[in-house]
Scaffold this motif. Structure first.
Motif, PDB file in Angstrom:
ATOM      1  N   GLU A  63      43.526  27.130  41.120  1.00 48.54           N
ATOM      2  CA  GLU A  63      42.853  26.455  39.983  1.00 48.54           C
ATOM      3  C   GLU A  63      41.901  27.309  39.244  1.00 48.54           C
ATOM      4  N   HIS A  64      41.747  28.487  39.908  1.00 48.14           N
ATOM      5  CA  HIS A  64      40.876  29.547  39.371  1.00 48.14           C
ATOM      6  C   HIS A  64      41.436  30.028  37.989  1.00 48.14           C
ATOM      7  N   PRO A  65      40.828  30.234  36.873  1.00 48.31           N
ATOM      8  CA  PRO A  65      41.455  30.641  35.620  1.00 48.31           C
ATOM      9  C   PRO A  65      42.215  31.811  35.437  1.00 48.31           C
ATOM     10  N   HIS A  66      41.498  32.822  36.410  1.00 54.25           N
ATOM     11  CA  HIS A  66      42.499  34.072  36.445  1.00 54.25           C
ATOM     12  C   HIS A  66      43.706  33.902  37.277  1.00 54.25           C
ATOM     13  N   ILE A  67      43.671  33.258  38.165  1.00 56.92           N
ATOM     14  CA  ILE A  67      45.005  33.027  39.180  1.00 56.92           C
ATOM     15  C   ILE A  67      45.823  32.172  38.270  1.00 56.92           C
ATOM     16  N   ARG A 199      44.449  42.675  35.573  1.00 55.19           N
ATOM     17  CA  ARG A 199      43.760  41.701  34.978  1.00 55.19           C
ATOM     18  C   ARG A 199      44.484  41.030  33.753  1.00 55.19           C
ATOM     19  N   LEU A 200      44.333  39.691  33.507  1.00 51.74           N
ATOM     20  CA  LEU A 200      44.857  39.150  32.544  1.00 51.74           C
ATOM     21  C   LEU A 200      43.551  38.334  31.997  1.00 51.74           C
ATOM     22  N   ASP A 201      43.565  37.721  30.546  1.00 48.54           N
ATOM     23  CA  ASP A 201      42.933  37.142  30.113  1.00 48.54           C
ATOM     24  C   ASP A 201      42.935  35.777  31.015  1.00 48.54           C
TER      25      ASP A 201
END
Length: 234
Positions: A63-67, A199-201
């Motif tokens: 549920e973390h935005p980066h994951i 990383r991704l947005d």
């Protein structure tokens, strides 16, 4: 200490099209003092688990935005993110389930700690085993990937269209950052390494830089006198 030329790192256009906001940061290190896991790396790993829990605030890692962004990227090239999780999510889930992270060896422990603390995929390669430059591509499907099956050496091949890191000798990491091959993995004897942070947005670039700076700092503490270069996000 004579500096070696930096390893070339390229990202194919079809990977850029798949994830336009993908960015990687490289940390290159020479003169490292490897070895088995010890109290120093255990402290880093335990602290990373505490930082992970604080970052998630009771949420599951997916549920973390980066994951969540990594799950979407995996789905875009045909992987099932609930079965083949990116390395940051896999480590985070293991840390929360076990209350601790595995101890592998000194260098692997350091980059695993940074990965979990920052929830960013981090990989480490023995730079002396890399042949030619490193490339992030969508696989044709016939590229060799050296791994192990049942404790014995084995060669697999990625799925056509799968995102992989490879060098001139074959695939070094499957499904972007899911599984590393045995040929270039860091061991207790490794002294020269390439670390890739990805990383991704919506992860801010400054957060990626902070993770890279922390990795470089910890490597310097564990290997005084090592030559460490942080290459800005590309």
């Amino acid at each position: 200490m004579t500096s070696a030329p930096p390893l070339t790192l390229t990202v194919a256009d079809d990977v850029r099209a798949l994830a336009p906001h993908f960015t990687h940061l490289a940390v290159e290190a020479r003169g490292l003092s490897g070895g088995p896991s010890d109290e120093r790396s255990s402290v880093l790993l335990d602290d990373a688990v505490r930082r992970l829990s604080a970052r998630l605030g009771g949420r599951p890692p997916h549920e973390h935005p980066h994951i969540a962004a990594w799950r979407a990227a995996y789905s875009a090239f045909g992987a099932k993110p609930s079965r083949t999780r990116n390395s940051a999510e896999a480590l985070a889930r293991r840390a929360l389930a076990d209350g601790a992270l595995p101890r592998i060896n000194l260098l692997v422990d350091v980059y695993n700690a940074v990965s979990v603390a920052h929830l960013v995929p981090v990989g480490g390669e023995d730079a002396d085993r890399i042949q030619g430059g490193m490339r992030l591509v969508r696989a044709v499907g016939d590229e060799p990937f050296e791994t192990a099956a049942g404790g014995e050496p084995a060669v697999e091949h990625p799925e056509p269209g799968e995102v992989v890191w490879l060098d001139d000798a074959g695939v070094t990491c499957r499904r972007w950052n899911w599984r590393q091959g045995v040929r270039t993995r860091l061991t207790k004897e490794s002294t020269r390494a390439l670390f890739l942070l990805e990383r991704l947005d919506p992860m801010p670039l400054d957060d990626l830089r902070a993770a890279g700076a922390e990795l470089a700092e910890q490597l310097s503490r564990l290997s005084p006198g090592a030559e460490i270069v942080v290459r800005d996000p590309a």
